[in-house]
Design an enzyme around this catalytic site. Sequence first.
Site, PDB file in Angstrom:
ATOM      1  N   SER A   1       0.844  -1.206   0.000  1.00 16.04           N
ATOM      2  CA  SER A   1       0.000   0.000   0.000  1.00 16.04           C
ATOM      3  C   SER A   1       0.870   1.243   0.000  1.00 16.04           C
ATOM      4  O   SER A   1       2.008   1.231   0.492  1.00 16.04           O
ATOM      5  CB  SER A   1      -0.896   0.012   1.247  1.00 16.04           C
ATOM      6  OG  SER A   1      -1.542   1.262   1.419  1.00 16.04           O
TER       7      SER A   1
ATOM      8  N   TYR B   1      -1.823  -1.070  10.343  1.00 17.10           N
ATOM      9  CA  TYR B   1      -1.962  -1.416   8.924  1.00 17.10           C
ATOM     10  C   TYR B   1      -0.705  -1.034   8.155  1.00 17.10           C
ATOM     11  O   TYR B   1      -0.175  -1.821   7.359  1.00 17.10           O
ATOM     12  CB  TYR B   1      -3.182  -0.697   8.356  1.00 17.10           C
ATOM     13  CG  TYR B   1      -3.397  -0.874   6.873  1.00 17.10           C
ATOM     14  CD1 TYR B   1      -3.957  -2.041   6.363  1.00 17.10           C
ATOM     15  CD2 TYR B   1      -3.050   0.140   5.977  1.00 17.10           C
ATOM     16  CE1 TYR B   1      -4.168  -2.198   4.996  1.00 17.10           C
ATOM     17  CE2 TYR B   1      -3.256  -0.003   4.614  1.00 17.10           C
ATOM     18  CZ  TYR B   1      -3.817  -1.179   4.128  1.00 17.10           C
ATOM     19  OH  TYR B   1      -4.016  -1.335   2.783  1.00 17.10           O
TER      20      TYR B   1
END
Length: 287
Positions: free
Chosen positions: A176, A189
């Site tokens: 990401s 995350y």
Amino acid sequence: MVKKTEIHAQQQSLPGKESLMQPPAEFIRPDYRGSGKLEGKIALITGADSGIGRATAIHFAREGADVAVMYLSEDDDARETQRLVEAEGQRCLTIAGDIRDAAFCRASLEKVIETFGGLNILVNNAGTQQVCYDLTELEDSQWENIFATNMHGMFYLTKAALPHLGEDDAIINTTSINAYVGPEAMIDYSATKGAIVSFTRALSNQVVGRGIRVNAVAPGPVWTPLQPATWGAYDPQMLEDFGAQTPMGRVGQPSELGPCYVFLASLDSSFISGQTLHPNGGTVVNG
């Protein structure tokens, strides 16, 4: 040119469902023409019931691959992915279960081998996220769950898949943009996504001599069910104009991610390994 998608306030519960999203996402451009880049290949994609995983499955099928779709529990979404893959004339196997379970990952890999007779492409795409702006309020259980889902499942599946992969085969991991920009609301995350970048680089060095390429894709904001199930669940208004902060001023569509995975899965990327693609709307991350 892709038109800007107007995103409005909405929310879902994790893991999120494609069928509830408004507006619906786009998974493959009408003008995308397959050219047999993955003809005869067998691909396993996690988190392929919706979002980026579904787009990847459809693109792979249009390029000639049979696809195994792994997902948690979203049966209706998975059946739609299967329908779309089969509409491209390819076989599709759906497997429901929790990739946090090592035994399930091993059994799933065995089922793919039994069904299709082999494996050429592994896409570790499944992931989850939650919002927390204060590390002292981040529950231990949430930290452990994020790592179990985003990182441990990737390890279990890759470990099971490697004995079946060989020359010109590929592993593609979804990381990401958050691994590079470090948003304050998603420390856990972002940590997992940073781990995926390092896992990709180290594994590439370990298996490149076998002719196996290992790369990653680091999406920016993309319109998937994870957004209303996390940002929307935290505060529905946060989804207003989601993606507008990118230099392109809009959210990405899964249809814009699928070709990245095709590139890394095919011999178009024959001299590329240990690298990360950045489809993120123009944000420069120097990673």
